[in-house]
Design a protein around this motif. Structure first.
Motif, mmCIF file in Angstrom:
data_model
loop_
_atom_site.group_PDB
_atom_site.id
_atom_site.type_symbol
_atom_site.label_atom_id
_atom_site.label_comp_id
_atom_site.label_asym_id
_atom_site.label_seq_id
_atom_site.Cartn_x
_atom_site.Cartn_y
_atom_site.Cartn_z
ATOM 1 N N PRO A 285 27.564 40.941 52.528
ATOM 2 C CA PRO A 285 28.712 40.674 52.019
ATOM 3 C C PRO A 285 29.198 39.162 52.485
ATOM 4 N N ILE A 286 28.913 39.009 53.953
ATOM 5 C CA ILE A 286 29.629 37.959 54.566
ATOM 6 C C ILE A 286 28.953 36.514 54.008
ATOM 7 N N ILE A 287 27.249 36.852 53.909
ATOM 8 C CA ILE A 287 26.652 35.765 53.521
ATOM 9 C C ILE A 287 27.045 35.432 52.074
ATOM 10 N N TYR A 288 27.315 36.284 51.247
ATOM 11 C CA TYR A 288 27.353 36.090 49.884
ATOM 12 C C TYR A 288 28.798 35.592 49.463
ATOM 13 N N SER A 289 29.772 36.017 50.553
ATOM 14 C CA SER A 289 31.002 35.293 50.282
ATOM 15 C C SER A 289 31.545 34.067 51.218
ATOM 16 N N LEU A 290 30.556 33.700 51.925
ATOM 17 C CA LEU A 290 30.529 32.597 52.819
ATOM 18 C C LEU A 290 30.503 31.214 51.915
ATOM 19 N N ARG A 291 31.568 30.261 51.892
ATOM 20 C CA ARG A 291 31.162 29.076 51.331
ATOM 21 C C ARG A 291 30.784 29.305 49.656
ATOM 22 N N ASN A 292 31.466 30.536 49.177
ATOM 23 C CA ASN A 292 31.375 30.861 47.675
ATOM 24 C C ASN A 292 32.806 30.650 47.304
ATOM 25 N N THR A 293 32.803 29.524 46.481
ATOM 26 C CA THR A 293 34.242 29.243 45.846
ATOM 27 C C THR A 293 34.667 30.273 44.850
ATOM 28 N N GLU A 294 33.630 30.907 43.991
ATOM 29 C CA GLU A 294 34.119 31.788 43.066
ATOM 30 C C GLU A 294 34.777 33.193 43.879
ATOM 31 N N VAL A 295 33.954 33.522 44.894
ATOM 32 C CA VAL A 295 34.503 34.699 45.367
ATOM 33 C C VAL A 295 35.858 34.541 46.052
ATOM 34 N N HIS A 296 35.961 33.245 46.618
ATOM 35 C CA HIS A 296 37.272 32.699 47.431
ATOM 36 C C HIS A 296 38.374 32.763 46.337
ATOM 37 N N GLY A 297 38.050 32.436 45.134
ATOM 38 C CA GLY A 297 39.109 32.081 44.078
ATOM 39 C C GLY A 297 39.489 33.708 43.646
ATOM 40 N N ALA A 298 38.473 34.546 43.617
ATOM 41 C CA ALA A 298 38.907 35.720 43.152
ATOM 42 C C ALA A 298 39.608 36.345 44.151
ATOM 43 N N MET A 299 39.333 36.297 45.306
ATOM 44 C CA MET A 299 40.184 36.629 46.828
ATOM 45 C C MET A 299 41.531 36.372 46.590
ATOM 46 N N ARG A 300 41.631 35.005 46.156
ATOM 47 C CA ARG A 300 43.134 34.480 46.184
ATOM 48 C C ARG A 300 43.831 35.226 45.028
ATOM 49 N N LYS A 301 43.345 35.211 43.899
ATOM 50 C CA LYS A 301 43.835 35.723 42.659
ATOM 51 C C LYS A 301 44.361 37.388 42.827
ATOM 52 N N LEU A 302 43.298 37.955 43.498
ATOM 53 C CA LEU A 302 43.628 39.456 44.079
ATOM 54 C C LEU A 302 44.761 39.538 44.703
ATOM 55 N N THR A 303 44.739 38.619 45.811
ATOM 56 C CA THR A 303 45.888 38.763 46.860
ATOM 57 C C THR A 303 47.470 38.288 46.223
ATOM 58 N N ALA A 304 47.232 37.439 45.584
ATOM 59 C CA ALA A 304 48.415 36.976 44.718
ATOM 60 C C ALA A 304 49.239 37.910 43.810
ATOM 61 N N ARG A 305 48.105 38.655 43.037
ATOM 62 C CA ARG A 305 48.595 39.698 42.240
ATOM 63 C C ARG A 305 48.875 40.776 42.923
ATOM 64 N N LEU A 306 48.521 41.053 44.035
ATOM 65 C CA LEU A 306 49.064 42.296 45.047
ATOM 66 C C LEU A 306 50.501 41.922 45.709
ATOM 67 N N VAL A 307 50.513 40.736 45.855
ATOM 68 C CA VAL A 307 51.835 40.164 46.454
ATOM 69 C C VAL A 307 52.908 40.201 45.546
ATOM 70 N N LEU A 308 52.516 39.849 44.117
ATOM 71 C CA LEU A 308 53.412 39.953 42.979
ATOM 72 C C LEU A 308 54.058 41.328 42.743
ATOM 73 N N GLU A 309 52.995 42.119 42.793
ATOM 74 C CA GLU A 309 53.314 43.464 42.389
ATOM 75 C C GLU A 309 54.216 44.229 43.576
ATOM 76 N N GLU A 310 53.981 43.947 44.534
ATOM 77 C CA GLU A 310 54.944 44.394 45.874
ATOM 78 C C GLU A 310 56.450 43.834 45.685
ATOM 79 N N ARG A 311 56.301 42.559 45.341
ATOM 80 C CA ARG A 311 57.462 41.914 45.279
ATOM 81 C C ARG A 311 58.266 42.554 43.911
ATOM 82 N N MET A 312 57.639 42.806 43.001
ATOM 83 C CA MET A 312 58.227 43.427 41.679
ATOM 84 C C MET A 312 58.723 44.803 41.912
ATOM 85 N N ARG A 313 57.809 45.731 42.905
ATOM 86 C CA ARG A 313 58.216 47.022 43.280
ATOM 87 C C ARG A 313 59.471 46.987 44.315
#
Length: 317
Positions: A285-313
């Protein structure tokens, strides 16, 4: 010779019982590595399931590999950690066979799956216009099912032959886990058939996939070299660089383990075998996520979604 009842048989896993301090250090290291394996591979699976941009054949096979790595390491690491903490290192016949067959299934499946992933990359680079047609959803599921099926059949064959052997001595396995070759060597009868089938299985499931991987990359290389721009060549290579690294780590550790001179200290050989089983699932998983812009983008979107849900809660509270 009369076979012993399976329920009456127990095996003793020797591990590093002669080095108790080393076992404690190994306990901490293996626990940390296992947590990294669970976290890294689970994150990759969750990201792939949640982000529609990762719903591609490449990430579908990545998911299969991550799921496989979790099951493979979970088949032996938890019980091994318990044995490190306990004074009793015995394991029942049934548990030993299950551990051995599951790990053998996962190891065989990974070899085939790596060849399938190489084929996927060769189609993506050599025939990009027809890639969505060739690597359609149904075909990808079939390829994954064949990989799992072949791995299961290989393990089933070896396991059936192994469980029919009679055991009549002190069943001491000089390893951390129930490993099939160490298992059959404890039998008090001729094991030539078992050794031959294990050797044939290793050749088929290690070197045939490696040959197919090499053929796929020969086609990839010939296609990339015909690309005029340096940027185009770099982009083509970048799509398969992670797979190349995973194959290198996987087969590199295997070749090192089998080609190195046999050590006079059996503990060193056991440690090499153990880290071979843990290192690749941790690095994948380290190799597949390293320098992988698609995985990094998905991680940022998931993090932003979790932060937004926490704020709404918090606002509702």
């Amino acid at each position: 010779m009369e076979r012993t009842n399976w329920t009456d048989i127990e095996f003793i896993l020797q591990g590093l019982s002669e080095y108790p301090r080393a076992e404690k250090l190994l306990l901490a290291m293996c626990l940390l590595m296992y947590l990294v394996i669970l976290l890294g591979n689970s994150t990759l699976i969750i990201l792939t399931l949640l982000d529609s941009h990762l719903h591609t054949p490449m990430y579908f096979f990545h998911c299969n590999l991550s799921f496989l790595d979790i099951w493979y390491t979970s088949s032996f690491i938890p019980s091994m950690l318990i044995h490190f903490l306990s004074e009793k290192n015995n394991i029942s016949f049934t548990r030993c066979v299950v551990q051995m067959s599951v790990s053998y299934t996962m190891g065989s499946t990974e070899c085939v799956l790596l060849a399938v992933m190489a084929y996927d990359r060769s189609i993506a680079i050599c025939n990009p216009l027809r890639y969505p047609i060739i690597m359609n959803k149904a075909f990808c599921i079939q390829m994954a099912a064949v990989s799992w099926g072949l791995g299961f059949l290989n393990s089933l064959t070896e396991t059936i032959l192994a469980v029919q052997l009679p055991f009549c001595g002190k069943n001491l396995i000089n390893h951390f886990v129930c490993e099939i070759l160490a298992f059959v060597k404890l039998a008090c009868t001729d094991i030539s058939l078992n050794e031959i089938t294990i050797m044939v299985g290793n050749v088929i499931f290690l070197f045939v996939p490696l040959l197919l991987i090499c053929i796929s990359y020969i086609f990839i290389l010939s296609t990339v070299l015909r690309i005029n721009s340096a940027e185009g060549r770099q982009k083509a290579f970048s799509t398969c660089s992670a797979h190349i690294m995973v194959v290198t780590v996987f087969y590199g550790t295997i070749l090192f383990m089998y080609m190195k001179p046999k050590s006079k200290d059996a503990a060193f050989d056991k440690l090499i075998a153990l880290f071979y089983g843990v290192l690749t699932p941790m690095l994948n998983p380290i190799i597949y996520s390293l320098r992988n812009t698609e995985v990094h983008g998905a991680m940022r979107k998931l993090t932003a979604r979790l932060v937004l849900e926490e704020r709404m809660r918090n606002l509702h509270l």
